[in-house]
Design a protein around this motif. Structure first.
Motif, PDB file in Angstrom:
ATOM      1  N   GLU A  46       0.838  -1.111  -0.079  1.00 47.46           N
ATOM      2  CA  GLU A  46       0.090  -0.062  -0.094  1.00 47.46           C
ATOM      3  C   GLU A  46       0.855   1.199   0.042  1.00 47.46           C
ATOM      4  N   ILE A  47       2.026   1.211   0.287  1.00 50.46           N
ATOM      5  CA  ILE A  47       2.973   2.405   0.210  1.00 50.46           C
ATOM      6  C   ILE A  47       3.001   3.038  -0.732  1.00 50.46           C
ATOM      7  N   PRO A  48       3.217   2.659  -2.054  1.00 48.67           N
ATOM      8  CA  PRO A  48       3.221   3.451  -3.030  1.00 48.67           C
ATOM      9  C   PRO A  48       2.001   4.393  -3.345  1.00 48.67           C
ATOM     10  N   SER A  49       0.760   3.842  -3.375  1.00 41.74           N
ATOM     11  CA  SER A  49      -0.124   4.618  -3.375  1.00 41.74           C
ATOM     12  C   SER A  49      -0.404   5.940  -2.311  1.00 41.74           C
ATOM     13  N   LEU A  50      -0.132   5.418  -1.276  1.00 37.74           N
ATOM     14  CA  LEU A  50      -0.195   6.257   0.131  1.00 37.74           C
ATOM     15  C   LEU A  50       0.716   7.406  -0.288  1.00 37.74           C
ATOM     16  N   ALA A  51       1.911   7.314  -0.749  1.00 43.20           N
ATOM     17  CA  ALA A  51       3.044   8.064  -0.589  1.00 43.20           C
ATOM     18  C   ALA A  51       2.437   9.035  -1.882  1.00 43.20           C
ATOM     19  N   SER A  52       2.027   8.785  -3.073  1.00 39.55           N
ATOM     20  CA  SER A  52       1.874   9.685  -4.319  1.00 39.55           C
ATOM     21  C   SER A  52       0.618  10.364  -4.033  1.00 39.55           C
ATOM     22  N   ASN A  53      -0.287   9.920  -3.446  1.00 42.20           N
ATOM     23  CA  ASN A  53      -1.735  10.385  -3.412  1.00 42.20           C
ATOM     24  C   ASN A  53      -2.142  10.874  -1.961  1.00 42.20           C
ATOM     25  N   PRO A  54      -2.358  11.913  -1.570  1.00 44.14           N
ATOM     26  CA  PRO A  54      -2.920  12.225  -0.233  1.00 44.14           C
ATOM     27  C   PRO A  54      -4.214  12.052  -0.014  1.00 44.14           C
ATOM     28  N   THR A  55      -4.996  12.001  -1.250  1.00 51.67           N
ATOM     29  CA  THR A  55      -6.564  11.459  -1.251  1.00 51.67           C
ATOM     30  C   THR A  55      -6.711  10.043  -0.594  1.00 51.67           C
ATOM     31  N   VAL A  56      -5.598   9.165  -1.315  1.00 56.30           N
ATOM     32  CA  VAL A  56      -5.596   7.807  -0.751  1.00 56.30           C
ATOM     33  C   VAL A  56      -5.358   7.807   0.702  1.00 56.30           C
TER      34      VAL A  56
END
Length: 456
Positions: A86-96
């Motif tokens: 889950e780290i890549p999406s959490l890192a790239s998108n504050p909305t995620v």
């Protein structure tokens, strides 16, 4: 009005039950709840089991809704986890990140006492450079999402490391982080300091012993009687591997300028079963490590570099995980079986004896006291003293102002501590051995205000 009264009564009873739980639980003792298994008890059953113990915290590796709900109103502190994937999406998108908090925290908090979010597991030593570069932004985005939900400060954000983040750990005063992690580690630790979050680490003395399987190393790892290991940098003699590993992390944080960042032990444990080629794996060793660890934590002596406070420690694990790959030991860390019976007893039950106490006389064994033999050196007696007090017995009477402080000699203090450990450990002959430096006597050594416990 009647409904309001009933609601208030329910609320009051809930508060009282949580207060009762806190009174009998110990907040620094936690447990890991792994789910790589197909035979785990229902979540509600596990929650009831935890409430029958002195375990005050639980670490989940994910965000299992059923388990989080089952722990509601128990007072048990909960660590939840975001997976490495889950780290890549959490890192790239504050909305995620905001959606992650909305899905995994807000529906349950505060009834379920979520206190920490662990972002990934042992990422820095995973070898995945892309993931390493994204761990800090992911932590930042989750922290900002908590702030948006008015939960900043109430729920912390961290990530769990293996001991391999250190390039140097022996002696503990030389603890140093791997410079290859450079700016990433500094950013992360700075974030922890700024947010009041802990540095979470997985020290396993079992693995240290596996790479150095000498008898004295085993005793050092199991909190058993040993000669200790001298740290020339700090001039401290360490009596167990757990303290040495935790203090190595403290030294590394200090060297980086962050000595005040709290350390939490996210995982530690010892397997009770293994393959024929696995060294040190047995029920006796697992019971010795985990039982002596719990006694050490309850003593609240802390570590030599962080005295007077027990580090929050999560024992691995609550249950075996029968679907884990690898050697048999990987599936054999559980403190409890799926039928809720204990694999072995380390004194966690609220109905059992959870800590050493001054014993009352019992029948069946003659009155005896455990005393040092004549001619034993002060250095050996000091090792006996450190060993006995390090296991959590009440050494207050031999502290300044205590009833047995005078005479202020190593021999006198060691005699009191060795006898008290003998009396609390079962009064068996082997409880008064101390590497052949002690023996039993029928002469009561008590004097003046100082009373030596003795059993009959």
């Amino acid at each position: 009005m009647e409904n309001l009264s009933q609601t208030f009564l329910f609320f009051l009873l809930s508060i009282l039950s949580q207060a009762f739980y806190f009174a009998k639980s110990q907040s620094f003792i936690g447990v890991n709840y792994g789910q790589v298994a197909d035979n785990l008890p229902p979540p509600a059953t596990t929650a009831n089991l935890l409430q029958s113990t002195s375990i005050g915290k639980i670490r989940l590796y994910g965000t299992d809704p059923a388990m989080i709900k089952a722990l509601a109103n128990t007072g048990i502190a909960i660590v939840i986890g975001a997976s490495n994937g889950e780290i890549p999406s959490l890192a790239s998108n504050p909305t995620v990140a905001m959606q992650w908090i909305s899905t995994n925290v807000l529906p349950y908090y505060p009834s379920s006492n979520i206190t920490l979010i662990s972002v990934g597991n042992e990422v820095l030593t995973s070898g995945d450079g892309n993931l390493i570069s994204q761990i800090y932004p992911a932590m930042q985005n989750l922290q900002n999402a908590l702030a948006s939900a008015s939960l900043a400060g109430k729920i912390k954000v961290s990530t769990v490391h293996s001991m391999a983040v250190l390039t140097q750990s022996d002696p503990p005063s030389s603890g140093t982080f791997n410079p290859a992690f450079g700016d990433t580690m500094k950013q992360m630790v700075g974030f922890l300091q700024q947010t009041g979050s802990p540095f979470t680490i997985n020290p396993y003395p079992f693995f240290a012993y596996r790479s150095d399987p000498r008898p004295d190393t085993l005793a050092f790892c199991l909190f058993q009687k040993n000669a200790g290991r001298f740290d020339g940098g700090s001039k401290i003699t360490y009596m167990n591997m757990f303290d040495a590993q935790v203090d190595a992390i403290h030294s590394a944080l200090n060297a980086m300028g962050f000595k005040d960042v709290e350390i939490v032990v996210a995982e530690t444990g010892w397997p009770y079963r293994g393959d024929s080629n696995e060294v040190g794996v047995s029920v006796d060793n697992a019971k010795a490590y985990n039982g002596n660890l719990v006694a050490h934590l309850r003593s609240k002596v802390g570590t030599p570099l962080m005295p007077g406070k027990s580090v929050d420690t999560y024992i691995f694990a609550l249950y075996d995980e029968d679907l884990k790959p690898g050697p048999t030991s990987e599936r054999s860390f559980g403190l409890f079986r799926p039928d809720l019976t204990m694999t072995y007893d380390i004194g966690l039950s609220k109905n059992g004896d959870m800590s050493p106490a001054t014993p009352s006389p019992s029948t069946g064994k003659p009155t005896a006291w455990c005393m040092p033999k004549e001619g034993i050196s002060d250095s050996q007696l000091q090792a006996d003293l450190d060993y006995a007090c390090g296991l959590g017995i009440d050494c207050g009477p031999i502290q300044p102002g205590g009833a047995c402080f005078m005479p202020n000699t190593v021999k006198s203090h060691a005699a009191y501590a060795m006898n008290l450990l003998y009396q609390t450990a079962g009064r068996n002959p082997w409880n008064c051995d101390f590497s052949q430096t002690a023996s039993l006597t029928s002469s009561n050594p008590s004097y003046g205000p100082c009373s030596y416990p003795g059993g009959t």
